[in-house]
Design an enzyme around this catalytic site. Structure first.
Site, mmCIF file in Angstrom:
data_model
loop_
_atom_site.group_PDB
_atom_site.id
_atom_site.type_symbol
_atom_site.label_atom_id
_atom_site.label_comp_id
_atom_site.label_asym_id
_atom_site.label_seq_id
_atom_site.Cartn_x
_atom_site.Cartn_y
_atom_site.Cartn_z
ATOM 1 N N GLY A 1 12.802 1.787 -15.806
ATOM 2 C CA GLY A 1 12.522 0.510 -15.161
ATOM 3 C C GLY A 1 11.601 0.659 -13.952
ATOM 4 O O GLY A 1 10.877 -0.280 -13.603
ATOM 5 N N GLU B 1 8.293 0.591 -15.433
ATOM 6 C CA GLU B 1 8.046 -0.763 -15.959
ATOM 7 C C GLU B 1 7.686 -1.715 -14.820
ATOM 8 O O GLU B 1 6.800 -2.560 -14.961
ATOM 9 C CB GLU B 1 9.288 -1.252 -16.725
ATOM 10 C CG GLU B 1 9.507 -0.438 -17.988
ATOM 11 C CD GLU B 1 10.778 -0.823 -18.727
ATOM 12 O OE1 GLU B 1 11.853 -0.638 -18.135
ATOM 13 O OE2 GLU B 1 10.685 -1.307 -19.859
ATOM 14 N N GLU C 1 14.138 6.186 -21.559
ATOM 15 C CA GLU C 1 15.297 5.401 -22.021
ATOM 16 C C GLU C 1 15.862 5.901 -23.338
ATOM 17 O O GLU C 1 17.066 5.823 -23.584
ATOM 18 C CB GLU C 1 14.913 3.921 -22.153
ATOM 19 C CG GLU C 1 14.772 3.184 -20.837
ATOM 20 C CD GLU C 1 13.393 3.311 -20.213
ATOM 21 O OE1 GLU C 1 12.634 4.229 -20.589
ATOM 22 O OE2 GLU C 1 13.080 2.487 -19.335
ATOM 23 N N ALA D 1 16.292 1.580 -13.842
ATOM 24 C CA ALA D 1 17.463 0.704 -13.753
ATOM 25 C C ALA D 1 18.655 1.517 -13.256
ATOM 26 O O ALA D 1 18.694 2.735 -13.411
ATOM 27 C CB ALA D 1 17.767 0.125 -15.130
#
Ligand code: CAA
Ligand code: NAI
Length: 699
Positions: free
Chosen positions: A103, A106, A126, A64
């Protein structure tokens, strides 16, 4: 017009969707939108049989876009994008290389298959930002590698190698070229079958039958953690992966993520992430200035620090020559280095054979002519100005032109040392912290004449060593120790006024430091400070009395605490309590009960005050540099973001008011709030606003 951030190529039934968003292909709003668009087009084309998700540039996505956290969310969210890859009617294959993180991983787990190059590494870091993987990571990773391994990976945030990922089931193949490898892999699968990670139950079934193994792995992963919220959230969310249906697990993960991302701990950890990178940027430095290559190095003095510093060079693959006064001292130094490597190998921190491999980069000598070719020389001899000046005079004669010559002094004037050479622009301080091969902080002390070139080279070498370099100005104690001195003064005062070492240490420990100041003093050796005080003609009544009694800390079995039979655990000692009371009585001080709140304030606010002075004087470039110094050099809990970040959370008016109060009660004018602190507080500002006006004017 801005460059497209996602590229779509559809040839021969294969659609390659490639993210192209330097430097790390973070999944910001523009990338997410473009990904959805590309996927929609690829899926809609009847010719498309297989969809490959790739990245351009130096790495697959690093996750992210952290700069978006804490701001209002913008659709499409990462969830939606991942969901669409997951639900895609055509097989999706992620082609991984570089570092696939957060992310990014993910998203890759939302694809039906994953291939990776053999040097690729992947992870869900994270937790290091005070978060949990919030886009399905805690639900999909357990389905791929099992909840035990998943909880260990997610709570530690450590990266997984391609080899382990293949063995554990995170990826399906190791390939040479990511996109071509994914195309080749596509030929081995049935294009009509999509295998969704969410539907896979084989790896979670054992934990559903008996969660004992998972609970043990979770306890192991969180064993040493205190005060932090994110790891427990990670554990709970991974547990949901085998106790709840997928959709419910996902919803719970999202709730926990939202809670954490809005919290102070994650804000603090994100602050440090960016602060660490900001610290490398030196205002006024010519853009594009390249550090000089350092192909070989030398370290003068093979004692406690010299040996550790030399190990840093070897660890970075740079050959290093250790220089000592005689063969015996040299041998002792080299033996200590070898022993340290052996211990790391024994503990599994380094692979077998590492000692020989690293030692092959070492040379030892008493002959100074052997260092004439070194690109960087670091001096780490005894802390005596005359000796250092003499050594630098000698280095001036021996070192090649352009070599960076650095001192590891912790208290002496770098300018005075630099001016004992005819090339002060090549001289600076490289202040490592003990143990030098372990501690990540490196204060780079710029002297009045230090050139940008030598500073850039020192930063680059520090980074290659795995350190976090922070450029600071030249003053007594530089940034870290100068602030620490304020805390040390308060430690003595608190004992005299009524506290005991164990009470103060407990407060500091509860705040999140790994150790309290008194236990730390015992570990480092109280005689060190005693010698410095005698040299400077200052006193510290309690510490002086302890040292006069031979209580030097752990090394003598007694200090502020008692250490029985070689134990390293500090045990409170009634004798110390009596000694403190007697000293206070001798000085006419009436002891009183001191609250934990007062202790906490006095352990932090005077340091914060000093931080403001350091900024006023331009010794530190920016408040966040001071935060980095304290997190990486002194164990300030990262989830509290460093002294300046913490001060802003407390509120500067409170700190100013309390400092004025303590200045009054102790009679120490040094505790009067500094001008900068007073001014920022009066203007309703914080450290975060420091320098903003100047920056805006420059822009
Ligand atoms: N978001 C925004 N910016 C990022 C970023 C990210 N995820 N990762 C790196 N950057 C920026 C850095 O701030 C830096 O910017 P500047 O050049 O302006 O200083 C630039 O990218 C290069 O980064 P590094 O200097 O760190 O480069 P490196 O090559 O040494 O390391 C890296 C690369 C290993 C990817 C490292 O940058 C890193 O660890 N990044 C963070 C990865 C991470 O934590 N990802 C998880 C994000 S959270 C998430 O994904 C939540 C979720 O579940 C939805
Ligand atoms: P040390 O006493 O362990 O080592 C000093 C070494 O220098 C000795 O091995 C000595 O033989 C050698 N030496 C002395 N004169 C020499 C010469 N003329 N030529 C070559 N070698 C010579 O000292 P330590 O603790 O390693 O400290 C070294 C420097 O690092 C000091 O300036 C100190 O202030 C600084 N420092 C120390 C820290 C610590 O925690 N020990 C932390 C940060 C900096």
């Amino acid at each position: 017009m801005s460059q497209p951030v996602v590229d779509l190529d559809m040839t021969n039934g294969i659609a390659v969707i490639a993210i192209d968003s330097p430097p790390v292909n973070a999944l910001g709003h523009a990338v997410r939108s473009a990904l959805l668009d590309a996927l929609t087009r690829a899926e809609a084309d009847p010719a498309t049989k297989i969809i490959i998700l790739a990245c351009k540039g130096r790495t697959f996505s690093a996750g992210a876009d952290i700069t978006e956290f804490g701001k209002p969310p913008r659709d499409p969210g990462l969830h939606e994008v991942i969901e669409r890859f997951d639900q895609c009617s055509k097989p999706t294959i992620a082609a991984l290389f570089g570092t696939t993180l957060g992310g990014g991983l993910e998203l890759a787990m939302g694809c039906h298959y994953r291939v990776a190059t053999d040097t690729a590494r992947m992870g869900l870091p994270e937790v290091k930002l005070g978060l949990l993987p919030g886009a399905g990571g805690t639900q999909r990773l357990p389905r791929l590698i099992g909840p035990e391994k998943a909880v260990a990976a997610i709570v530690s945030g450590k990266m997984i190698s391609a080899k382990s990922a293949l063995a554990d089931g995170l990826i399906d193949a190791i390939v040479t070229d990511p996109v071509q490898g994914a195309i080749d892999f596509a030929h081995t699968i049935d294009p009509k079958v999509t295998v969704r990670v969410r539907d896979r139950a084989d790896k979670i079934a054992p934990a559903q039958a008996d969660p004992a193994g998972f609970e043990q792995a979770a306890a192991e992963a969180t064993r040493r953690l205190r005060g932090v919220e994110a790891p427990a959230a990670c554990v709970n969310s991974v547990r949901n992966a085998f106790t709840l249906p997928f959709e419910q697990g996902l919803a719970a993960e999202r709730d926990m993520f939202m809670h954490l991302v809005m919290g102070d701990q994650s804000r603090a950890q994100r602050h440090i992430f960016f602060a660490e990178r900001e610290a490398q940027k030196i205002p006024g430095m010519e853009p594009g200035l390249k550090p000089a290559p350092v192909k070989s190095a030398a370290v003068i003095g093979a004692g406690t620090m010299g040996g550790g510093i030399a190990m840093n060079f070897a660890n970075a693959g740079i050959p290093v020559t250790l220089v000592e006064t005689d063969e015996a001292a040299l041998q002792r130094g080299l033996d200590r280095v070898r022993d340290t490597y052996d211990i790391s190998v024994k503990r599994g921190a380094l692979p077998a054979g590492a000692t020989a491999q690293r030692m092959a980069l070492f040379a030892g000598t008493t002959d100074w002519s052997r260092i004439a070719e070194a690109d960087m020389v670091i001096e780490a001899v005894f802390e005596e100005m005359d000796l250092k000046k003499q050594i630098f005079g000698r280095l001036d004669a021996v070192a090649k032109s352009g070599a960076v010559i650095a001192t590891n002094t912790s208290t002496l004037d770098v300018d005075a040392i630099a001016h004992s050479t005819k090339r002060p622009s090549d001289v600076l301080g490289m202040h490592f912290f003990s143990p030098a091969n372990v501690m990540k902080l490196l204060e780079i002390v710029r002297g009045e004449a230090s050139s940008h070139q030598s500073i850039a080279t020192a930063i680059a070498v520090g980074k290659a060593m795995g350190k976090v370099p922070v450029v600071v100005g030249n003053c007594d104690g530089f940034v870290g120790n100068r602030m620490l001195a304020r805390r040390t003064t308060e430690c003595e005062r608190l004992l005299l006024e009524g506290a005991l070492p164990q009470q103060v240490d407990a407060v500091v420990l509860n705040f999140g430091f790994p150790m309290g100041p008194f236990a730390m003093g015992d570990l480092a050796g109280l005689d060190v400070g005693w010698r410095i005080r005698k040299h400077r003609g200052v006193t510290a009544p309690i510490s002086d009395v302890l040292c006069e009694q031979g209580r030097f800390g752990q090394k003598t079995g007694r200090g502020y605490y008692i250490y029985e039979n070689g134990s390293r655990t500090p045990t409170p000692d009634p004798e110390v309590a009596a000694l403190i009371e007697a000293t206070a009585a001798r000085l006419g001080i009436t002891r009183r009960a001191i609250s934990d709140q007062e202790i906490l304030e006095r352990m932090t606010y005077p340091m914060i005050n000093e931080a403001a002075r350091i900024l006023e004087e331009g010794i530190a470039i920016r408040p966040s540099d001071i935060d980095v110094v304290w997190v990486y050099g002194y164990g300030w809990p990262v989830w509290r973001g460093g002294p300046c970040f913490h001060a802003d959370l407390v509120g500067l008016p409170t700190i100013v008011e309390r400092l004025a109060h303590y200045a009054n009660t102790t009679g120490d004018v040094g505790l009067q709030p500094s001008d900068l602190l007073t001014q920022l507080a009066a203007e309703g500002k914080g450290f975060a606003d420091f320098g903003k006006g100047a920056k805006a004017a420059a822009a």
